[in-house]
Write a protein that holds these residues in place. Sequence first.
Motif, PDB file in Angstrom:
ATOM      1  N   ALA A 253       0.739  -1.093   0.020  1.00  0.00           N
ATOM      2  CA  ALA A 253       0.179  -0.009   0.205  1.00  0.00           C
ATOM      3  C   ALA A 253       0.343   1.379  -0.243  1.00  0.00           C
ATOM      4  N   PRO A 254       0.560   2.837  -0.757  1.00  0.00           N
ATOM      5  CA  PRO A 254       1.231   3.543  -0.441  1.00  0.00           C
ATOM      6  C   PRO A 254       0.714   4.553   0.180  1.00  0.00           C
ATOM      7  N   TYR A 255       1.698   5.202   0.934  1.00  0.00           N
ATOM      8  CA  TYR A 255       1.802   5.457   2.203  1.00  0.00           C
ATOM      9  C   TYR A 255       2.952   6.956   1.840  1.00  0.00           C
ATOM     10  N   ARG A 256       2.404   8.515   2.024  1.00  0.00           N
ATOM     11  CA  ARG A 256       3.360  10.079   1.870  1.00  0.00           C
ATOM     12  C   ARG A 256       3.385   9.838   2.930  1.00  0.00           C
ATOM     13  N   THR A 257       5.133  10.846   3.683  1.00  0.00           N
ATOM     14  CA  THR A 257       5.915  11.007   4.085  1.00  0.00           C
ATOM     15  C   THR A 257       5.996  11.941   4.526  1.00  0.00           C
ATOM     16  N   TYR A 258       6.538  12.825   6.045  1.00  0.00           N
ATOM     17  CA  TYR A 258       6.707  14.065   5.173  1.00  0.00           C
ATOM     18  C   TYR A 258       8.359  14.604   5.600  1.00  0.00           C
ATOM     19  N   ALA A 259       9.280  15.271   5.413  1.00  0.00           N
ATOM     20  CA  ALA A 259      10.449  15.980   6.370  1.00  0.00           C
ATOM     21  C   ALA A 259       9.970  17.335   6.332  1.00  0.00           C
ATOM     22  N   VAL A 260      11.603  17.707   7.221  1.00  0.00           N
ATOM     23  CA  VAL A 260      11.752  19.306   7.941  1.00  0.00           C
ATOM     24  C   VAL A 260      12.961  19.183   7.760  1.00  0.00           C
ATOM     25  N   ALA A 261      13.640  20.375   7.017  1.00  0.00           N
ATOM     26  CA  ALA A 261      15.327  20.514   7.401  1.00  0.00           C
ATOM     27  C   ALA A 261      15.365  21.635   7.567  1.00  0.00           C
ATOM     28  N   LYS A 479       0.464  19.440  -5.140  1.00  0.00           N
ATOM     29  CA  LYS A 479      -0.161  20.548  -6.617  1.00  0.00           C
ATOM     30  C   LYS A 479       0.082  19.149  -7.452  1.00  0.00           C
ATOM     31  N   CYS A 480      -0.666  18.249  -6.965  1.00  0.00           N
ATOM     32  CA  CYS A 480      -0.905  17.012  -7.770  1.00  0.00           C
ATOM     33  C   CYS A 480      -2.231  16.094  -7.637  1.00  0.00           C
ATOM     34  N   TRP A 481      -2.554  15.403  -8.210  1.00  0.00           N
ATOM     35  CA  TRP A 481      -3.349  14.106  -7.882  1.00  0.00           C
ATOM     36  C   TRP A 481      -2.520  12.921  -7.826  1.00  0.00           C
ATOM     37  N   GLU A 482      -3.719  12.671  -6.804  1.00  0.00           N
ATOM     38  CA  GLU A 482      -2.019  11.121  -6.238  1.00  0.00           C
ATOM     39  C   GLU A 482      -3.954  10.121  -6.738  1.00  0.00           C
ATOM     40  N   CYS A 483      -3.666   8.801  -6.393  1.00  0.00           N
ATOM     41  CA  CYS A 483      -4.398   7.707  -6.193  1.00  0.00           C
ATOM     42  C   CYS A 483      -3.790   6.682  -5.199  1.00  0.00           C
ATOM     43  N   PRO A 484      -4.994   7.272  -4.385  1.00  0.00           N
ATOM     44  CA  PRO A 484      -5.067   6.695  -2.761  1.00  0.00           C
ATOM     45  C   PRO A 484      -4.684   4.792  -2.955  1.00  0.00           C
ATOM     46  N   CYS A 485      -5.773   4.174  -4.176  1.00  0.00           N
ATOM     47  CA  CYS A 485      -4.937   2.539  -4.395  1.00  0.00           C
ATOM     48  C   CYS A 485      -3.817   1.658  -4.402  1.00  0.00           C
ATOM     49  N   HIS A 486      -3.031   2.669  -5.283  1.00  0.00           N
ATOM     50  CA  HIS A 486      -1.505   2.124  -5.148  1.00  0.00           C
ATOM     51  C   HIS A 486      -1.060   3.235  -5.747  1.00  0.00           C
ATOM     52  N   GLY A 487      -1.623   4.385  -5.616  1.00  0.00           N
ATOM     53  CA  GLY A 487      -0.647   5.466  -5.885  1.00  0.00           C
ATOM     54  C   GLY A 487       0.098   6.068  -6.701  1.00  0.00           C
ATOM     55  N   SER A 488      -0.145   6.265  -8.171  1.00  0.00           N
ATOM     56  CA  SER A 488       0.276   7.001  -8.934  1.00  0.00           C
ATOM     57  C   SER A 488      -0.242   8.506  -8.316  1.00  0.00           C
ATOM     58  N   HIS A 489       0.786   9.538  -9.632  1.00  0.00           N
ATOM     59  CA  HIS A 489       0.585  10.786  -9.168  1.00  0.00           C
ATOM     60  C   HIS A 489       0.074  11.232 -10.504  1.00  0.00           C
ATOM     61  N   LEU A 497       3.239  12.204 -13.173  1.00  0.00           N
ATOM     62  CA  LEU A 497       4.541  11.773 -12.489  1.00  0.00           C
ATOM     63  C   LEU A 497       5.293  10.204 -11.492  1.00  0.00           C
ATOM     64  N   ASN A 498       4.688   9.595 -11.418  1.00  0.00           N
ATOM     65  CA  ASN A 498       4.475   8.731 -10.781  1.00  0.00           C
ATOM     66  C   ASN A 498       3.988   7.521 -10.871  1.00  0.00           C
ATOM     67  N   ALA A 499       4.425   6.542 -10.845  1.00  0.00           N
ATOM     68  CA  ALA A 499       3.888   5.243 -11.337  1.00  0.00           C
ATOM     69  C   ALA A 499       3.505   4.743  -9.844  1.00  0.00           C
ATOM     70  N   PRO A 500       1.865   3.014 -10.214  1.00  0.00           N
ATOM     71  CA  PRO A 500       2.588   2.323 -11.756  1.00  0.00           C
ATOM     72  C   PRO A 500       1.552   2.822 -12.824  1.00  0.00           C
ATOM     73  N   ALA A 501       0.970   3.693 -13.273  1.00  0.00           N
ATOM     74  CA  ALA A 501       0.446   4.375 -13.708  1.00  0.00           C
ATOM     75  C   ALA A 501       1.477   4.729 -15.268  1.00  0.00           C
ATOM     76  N   MET A 502       1.079   4.292 -15.878  1.00  0.00           N
ATOM     77  CA  MET A 502       2.053   4.691 -17.593  1.00  0.00           C
ATOM     78  C   MET A 502       1.222   6.046 -18.212  1.00  0.00           C
ATOM     79  N   SER A 503      -0.211   5.731 -18.736  1.00  0.00           N
ATOM     80  CA  SER A 503      -0.458   7.303 -19.228  1.00  0.00           C
ATOM     81  C   SER A 503      -1.276   8.182 -18.635  1.00  0.00           C
ATOM     82  N   PRO A 504      -1.369   9.246 -19.592  1.00  0.00           N
ATOM     83  CA  PRO A 504      -1.985  10.416 -18.371  1.00  0.00           C
ATOM     84  C   PRO A 504      -3.733   9.969 -18.092  1.00  0.00           C
ATOM     85  N   LEU A 505      -4.002  10.791 -17.337  1.00  0.00           N
ATOM     86  CA  LEU A 505      -5.379  10.993 -17.227  1.00  0.00           C
ATOM     87  C   LEU A 505      -5.595  11.497 -18.098  1.00  0.00           C
TER      88      LEU A 505
END
Length: 586
Positions: A253-261, A479-489, A497-505
């Motif tokens: 499952a895809p998970y977002r995580t955050y970082a501060v420098a 500023k992107c669309w992201e898929c909660p199922c498998h993590g495409s952006h 912007l990010n796999a697993p999708a190969m073709s645009p919306l």
Amino acid sequence: MNAKDEGSISLWATRSGDDAALAPAPLERDLRVDVAVVGAGIAGLSTAYELARLGLKVAVLDRGTFGGGMTGRTTAHLASALDDLYSAYADLRGETAARMLYEGQAAAIERIDSIARTESVDCDFARVDGFLFGPDPEARGVLERERDMCRRIGFEGVEFVEAPPQGANGGGGCLRFPRQARFDPLAYCRGLVAALSRMGAALHSGTAVTDVKDGKGEVELATEAGSKITAEHVVLATNSPIVDRLVIHGEQAPYRTYAVAFDAPKGTVPDALIWDTLDPYHYVRIQPEADRDVVIVGGEDHRTGTADDMEDRFSRLESWSRERWPALGAVRTRWSGQVQEPFDGAPFIGRSPGRDRVFIATGDSGQGMTNGVMAALILTRLVTGRTSPFTQVSDPSRLPLRGATEFLRENLPTAANLMERLTGGERREPESLGRGEAAVLIVEGRNVAAYRDEEDRLHLRSAVCSHAGCVVHWNSYEKCWECPCHGSHFAPDGEVLNAPAMSPLEDAEAERNDAEGGTFGGMTVRRPSTMLTLLTLSAALTVAGIYWAMSGRLPMRRAVMPRARRAHRGGGPMRPAAMRRRNERR
């Protein structure tokens, strides 16, 4: 385009130097090679490097700049300490498998060290200690169990410390893990690119692969620009596999995580890897500079596409950090990344299920850097007809050791998201969106991903992910669309912007024209076939979980619960987790 084109900028991107080195020319001709590697992050470049050293003709392709995917968004911890704890992994798969997983992680760090020295890569590689601490007394038992398991699997030197480093103290004690490491991941990738260029590899950024087709004794790749690559073997190192709809994606499952420098005076935070047992947990390291240190703190993860409160998450990270290290200075940059969490804690590295000549590397969890290099060690042997001892823990076709309840719980978000095609979306006109605003709207009976940019241009795309048909959600920070199922952006204009999708919306207008019923204005309801398809997919997920549990694929004993819920089975306050949702700390 790739994840580098999302809204935030990682620390590594601000330090990346000569970007031209990571942006070789796009492929504009047909190509024949021994091995084609798709994806130019640490896994892809490391695999290409190992294969090229053996004299194979190698091509590396990426839809964006090299290192511009999730490798460029890591915090680059190099740890042989397991993100999900060896004690919990051994409960699931046994001590032999736990020993093998440890040896693979340790071998990956050794290999990075060796390559950095051999190729004279200036990437700030350094060996440091790692410290895992428990903020409360309940964590003591978890840490003691992990220390004991590390000793049994050959991880020497793991011990409690009486005087933990500043910020790593708590009532549960603190474990020290020797011979961990840290580096600058983009600087390391630049060194691999230079070495590959010297060895004659074909390197092409800006080259999106849109099809992977098995042939007789070879594999054919098609690109968005129309070029064809023919290879004896293909390695897909795309963060998430682009050749699979459900098999591997049902196991992670895809998970977002955050970082501060933060900028900080020298010595504010020790040069070490630090993380805690909280859930979500925090992870800390420094990046030394000439006159200061940059302190990197991460955490606050959540399933991709299920939250849009990023400012609150960054604020909590900053507060947690300043409480422990008051001398921290200004925030230099903030960013997010994404990890694929495998349900049993180990990556998927090896032959893609059902394919002889296509190999994958995914399921990196919070250990993307070490798992990426471990993938190179494994895949190099498999591609060249040898075996690897590490495949017993990484084989993508391994049996899923958990019960039907766990399978259903982790896949229910996918089934629920598919139902959004029937029930989701706001019922208002796209013209009502203000500048910088986005929403999934119901427009004439269809799901539309609508965004009005700062120049007042309105972008209307299908809200249906091109990978497996889930409904995308808007990430206002990146500023992107992201898929909660498998993590495409996807970018606001629908580009991947990010796999697993190969073709645009799809363009909303084009999608409407393809629908039964004629013109857009007359399209007020979805076709019955779409409804039936959605209900069938949802039912299939349920049936698959029950089938896997009852068909003998699963052991009869009760499987260990994944991640933090193993420690939260009885309800009440969350206890220190033996296995838990980790973040992109590595």
